[in-house]
Motif scaffolding. Structure first.
Motif, short mmCIF file in Angstrom:
data_model
loop_
_atom_site.label_atom_id
_atom_site.label_comp_id
_atom_site.label_asym_id
_atom_site.label_seq_id
_atom_site.Cartn_x
_atom_site.Cartn_y
_atom_site.Cartn_z
N LEU B 6 51.87 34.25 6.69
CA LEU B 6 51.07 35.47 6.53
C LEU B 6 49.96 35.48 7.57
O LEU B 6 49.62 36.52 8.14
N GLN B 259 44.91 14.74 6.50
CA GLN B 259 44.55 15.57 5.35
C GLN B 259 43.04 15.74 5.28
O GLN B 259 42.53 16.81 4.97
N ASP B 263 40.96 19.05 5.11
CA ASP B 263 39.95 19.31 4.06
C ASP B 263 38.68 19.84 4.70
O ASP B 263 38.07 20.78 4.21
N PHE B 267 39.03 23.88 4.99
CA PHE B 267 38.48 24.27 3.71
C PHE B 267 36.95 24.29 3.71
O PHE B 267 36.32 25.31 3.45
N PHE B 364 40.07 34.28 3.48
CA PHE B 364 40.23 33.24 2.47
C PHE B 364 41.70 32.93 2.26
O PHE B 364 42.13 31.78 2.26
N ARG B 365 42.44 33.99 2.07
CA ARG B 365 43.86 33.80 1.80
C ARG B 365 44.53 33.07 2.96
O ARG B 365 45.27 32.10 2.76
N ILE B 368 43.41 29.38 3.12
CA ILE B 368 43.96 28.57 2.02
C ILE B 368 45.45 28.34 2.24
O ILE B 368 45.96 27.25 2.01
N VAL B 369 46.13 29.38 2.72
CA VAL B 369 47.55 29.22 3.02
C VAL B 369 47.72 28.14 4.09
O VAL B 369 48.59 27.27 3.98
N TYR B 371 45.74 25.69 4.73
CA TYR B 371 45.42 24.41 4.11
C TYR B 371 46.61 23.88 3.32
O TYR B 371 46.99 22.71 3.43
N LEU B 372 47.21 24.75 2.53
CA LEU B 372 48.34 24.34 1.71
C LEU B 372 49.56 24.02 2.57
O LEU B 372 50.33 23.12 2.25
N GLU B 373 49.73 24.77 3.66
CA GLU B 373 50.85 24.47 4.56
C GLU B 373 50.70 23.08 5.16
O GLU B 373 51.68 22.33 5.29
N MET B 375 49.19 20.62 3.84
CA MET B 375 49.47 19.69 2.76
C MET B 375 50.97 19.56 2.55
O MET B 375 51.50 18.48 2.34
N LEU B 376 51.65 20.68 2.63
CA LEU B 376 53.10 20.69 2.45
C LEU B 376 53.78 19.82 3.50
O LEU B 376 54.63 18.99 3.19
N GLN B 379 53.25 16.24 2.79
CA GLN B 379 54.10 15.72 1.72
C GLN B 379 55.54 15.52 2.17
O GLN B 379 56.21 14.59 1.74
N GLN B 380 56.01 16.37 3.05
CA GLN B 380 57.38 16.22 3.54
C GLN B 380 57.51 14.95 4.37
O GLN B 380 58.52 14.24 4.30
#
Lengths: 391, 397
Positions: B6, B259, B263, B267, B364-365, B368-369, B371-373, B375-376, B379-380
């Motif tokens: 996005l 990470q 952060d 963030f 913000f959106r 945050i997206v 940030y989460l990406e 993180m994703l 994790q992978q």
């Protein structure tokens, strides 16, 4: 938590020690436990085909102190000097979650209702985890005993399993009798004595070197693992506050993802604690028990050498020779018995340790993978449906 | 098969609307000792005719950015506008840099500042009124900029005071504005509440950043300990597995470091930006209040002049009367002007706030997206590390 909490064992988590509870002639488990204030009451359940017991299936309530009594009497028993006595289970420690719960109560006014509820849930889960851990470690202690050819036949062990009244009186008497004498001696386990001894046997020489070194390393690893697990826990707690505050700022679908992030961090922390930290902690104590065995053998060797010197002196003086000879023979027998038994114990200990490490490392890796995959799936699904990814 | 986030879609969208793209890059230490400073490259890419060319760049230092903000803040024409504030001064940070740019905390400070200055400029050029301002154009285009001297004297606290000085006026106000339309009052309250929530969130995110750094440290230390244990271990397969575990934990530490950067730079900095911006939003509300005050004061002066005129009519002093009449005319004009200003600012504030809210939601959106990406992805990679370790654990015999 002031109300009594009952804990039922669903799926059991005996991982630190394996090959236990396979001998159907004596099966022991702790199917449930009750937590009242600080005291934990374990229900010790025995199923046996042995005629030495009065009934084939029975349960008794026991406290942590009863386990310690049992452990200490085994340590004090001369006959078991050549065995690795399974380490005593540590005292149930609810200090950490209790302190956090207290802090939470104090900070309640500064949080939203949702945040407070979530934190409380997390703390209750932490409390439960400590609870499960303590049940596990007490259970393993008993199962180590029941699967040992010599220790399983111990009279006090049987009393512990069977005696349907309070053991407190017995415990008090025992304390007066022994006064923890031998335990204190072993506690001041002069590593100097063990390492200073001139070893005659290659096997024990190697074991001594190995165990002394391994003990200091595993002790270090245990402490470092504990710190690492604590950091994970702190991060998981931070995410609770973050998702709660984000939610009150703008409750959209991305903030919901933070909840799943938090859950994963929390799981990672507790699984690491169970599989890795607990494993290291347990074997640190087990190796201490092995070291204690080496110490007792070293003491016996010293006694034997001293008895030799006494015999020489007696021959010189031509006085009390038979007693000195008798004494020397006894010391030699004792030393040989300890050496023979000790060798067997240390060899099987090796095998046990390797198997336990294998099991736990595999389980830990699988859990890490599982949690990361679950979290990834949740996020990918979100991104795919909401962010309109183009393929 | 690359997923378009996005954030990327919206970036493209905003590029089309504004036709100006700015970047702040290449921090370079100029000079030595206590007089040293950092110069940044400010590059602009644009299709607008008002600029001297399509792409150009200049070198600017921090005080230049600060100077620009100050100039924009005092302009009458921009009253009611939400002027984006630049990042705060930092004596501690700059002293470290003056000593040397090589150590990690200096590097982090410079990167943090560079990124914040970039976002600051991007917000300035995204604002339709500010983009038209000649000071902005000069900042982007002019080779040499006169040194912004007034900002030198400002301490960190003085700087914050400058940003917040508008609020002082409100506190000193004795007459409450009587408004039939509660929009402004309600909105102001909303802004204050939001700022409070953001500060709370900032505190927790700071805690997260610290805990993550602790995790990096404790993981590295644990990895070393595991390696030592592996060396001690006499069972060959287990020894190898423990060494492998140590390596996995080293890789985990690397993931945690990345990470931690996420952060902080995504963030924590987002929150810092918006706390500053909400301060600016409060500022423009306060400017409206001051405009109202000026209007009220002018009306009160006009009233006094009229009373004076009435007195003079009685006293029969024709010269003074003429002067009084002229003053009345003058003040009537002023009252009208102030009323118009007040209305204009009101409209500007409304428009600005709505625009700000839209931008904030988007910002913000997208952050945050992002940030989460991150993180994703983390994790992978984590999954891969553990999957590589699993056969080693299974090989223990």
């Amino acid at each position: 938590l002031s109300t009594p909490q009952k804990h039922q064992r669903g799926n059991t988590m005996r991982s630190v020690s394996v090959d236990l509870n396979h001998d159907a002639s004596l099966l022991i488990d702790i199917p449930d436990a009750l937590c009242e204030r600080d005291k934990v009451k374990f229900t010790v359940h025995t199923k046996t085909t042995l005629s030495s017991f009065q009934k084939p299936d029975f349960s008794v309530p026991r406290q942590h102190e009863d386990f310690i009594w049992l452990h200490d009497t085994l340590v004090e028993t001369e006959d078991y000097a050549g065995l690795i006595i399974p380490p005593a289970p540590p005292k149930p420690d609810f200090e950490s979650p209790r302190e956090k719960m207290h802090k939470l109560g104090e900070g309640e006014a500064t949080m939203t209702k949702e945040e407070y509820t979530k934190m409380k849930q997390e703390l209750e889960a932490e409390y439960l985890a400590v609870f499960k851990k303590t049940v596990q470690v007490h259970e393993v202690f008993l199962q180590r005993l029941s699967s040992h050819p010599n220790l399983s036949k111990d009279r006090n062990f049987q009393i512990f399993l069977e005696y349907d009244q309070d053991l407190t009186v017995r415990r008090k008497n025992a304390k007066e009798m022994f006064g923890g004498f031998f335990k204190n001696m072993v506690k001041s386990a002069d590593e100097v004595l063990i390492s200073g001894i001139k070893e005659v046997d290659d096997f024990f020489e190697q074991e001594k070197t190995f165990l002394l070194d391994y003990y200091s390393k595993i002790k270090d690893s245990t402490a470092k693992a504990e710190k690492m697990t604590r950091s994970h826990k702190n991060i998981a707690d931070d995410y609770i506050h973050i998702s709660a505050t984000l939610n009150s700022l703008s409750a959209d679908d991305t903030t919901i993802l933070f909840v799943s992030v938090q859950k994963v961090e929390g799981r990672v922390a507790s699984d690491q604690e169970l599989k890795l930290t607990e494993l290291l902690r347990y074997y640190m104590r087990d190796i201490q028990a092995a070291k204690d065995l080496l110490y007792r053998r070293a003491r016996a060797l010293v006694d034997y050498e001293n008895s030799n010197k006494a015999l020489d002196k007696a021959r010189l003086k031509s006085k009390d020779i038979p007693q000195a000879e008798e004494h020397q023979q006894q010391c030699l027998q004792k030393f040989d018995k300890l050496s023979e038994s000790g060798k067997k114990e240390l060899t099987s200990f090796k095998g046990r340790r390797v198997v336990a490490f294998r099991k736990n490392l595999i389980e830990m890796a699988e859990l890490e993978i599982k949690h990361a995959k679950v979290s990834s799936t949740i996020q990918l699904t979100h991104f795919y449906t909401n962010e309109k990814w183009t393929l | 098969m690359q997923p378009t986030s996005l954030e990327q879609l919206e970036e493209e969208e905003s590029k089309d609307s504004f036709d100006v793209d700015v970047a702040v890059t290449n921090p370079e230490k100029i000079g030595d000792g206590m007089n040293a400073y950092v110069a940044y490259k400010v590059s602009t890419r644009t299709s607008l005719a008002m600029f001297r060319s399509k792409t150009f760049s200049v070198r600017r230092r921090y005080s230049d950015f600060l100077g620009l903000y100050e100039k924009l803040s005092v302009k009458q024409s921009l009253h009611g506008c939400i002027i984006p504030p630049p990042p705060e001064k930092s004596v501690v940070g700059m002293t470290k840099v003056k000593v040397g740019m090589d150590d990690p905390s200096s590097v982090e400070f410079v990167e943090r500042r560079r990124a914040a200055l970039e976002r600051y400029l991007q917000r300035v050029v995204a604002h339709p009124s500010l983009l038209q301002d000649p000071d902005v154009r000069e900042f982007l285009e002019k080779e040499e900029l006169p040194r912004a001297v007034s900002t030198q004297a400002l301490s960190g606290a003085g700087f914050l005071k400058m940003i917040n000085k508008a609020s002082d006026a409100v506190n000193k106000m004795t007459i409450k504005m009587n408004e039939s339309d509660t929009w402004f009052e309600d909105k102001f309250q909303e802004v204050e509440n939001e700022e409070q929530q953001l500060r709370k969130l900032q505190a927790v995110v700071d805690s997260l950043v610290n805990h993550r750094k602790e995790l990096c440290g404790s993981t590295a230390v644990f990895a070393k300990s595991m390696a030592m244990l592996g060396n001690s271990e006499d069972n060959t397969a287990l020894s190898r597995a423990l060494s492998q575990l140590a390596e996995v934990e080293d890789k985990m530490e690397q993931l945690h470091q990345e990470q931690a950067a996420s952060d902080f730079f995504i963030f924590a900095e987002l929150l810092a930006d918006y706390i500053r911006l909400l301060g600016a939003v409060r500022g423009c509300f306060d400017q409206r209040v001051r405009a109202w005050q000026r209007w009220q004061e002018a009306q009160s002066t006009l009233q006094k002049k009229r009373e004076a005129e009435a007195k003079l009519l009685w006293a029969n002093k024709p010269d003074k009367l003429q002067q009084a009449k002229e003053e009345i005319t003058e003040w009537e004009a002023r009252v009208t002007q102030h009323e118009r200003d007040f209305d204009r600012i009101g409209m500007t504030v409304r428009k600005e706030v709505l625009r700000f809210e839209k931008e904030k939601a988007k910002d913000f959106r997208s952050q945050i997206v992002k940030y989460l990406e991150a993180m994703l992805q983390s994790q992978q990679r984590l999954v891969k590390f553990w999957e590589a370790f699993l056969p080693e654990a299974k090989a223990i015999a």
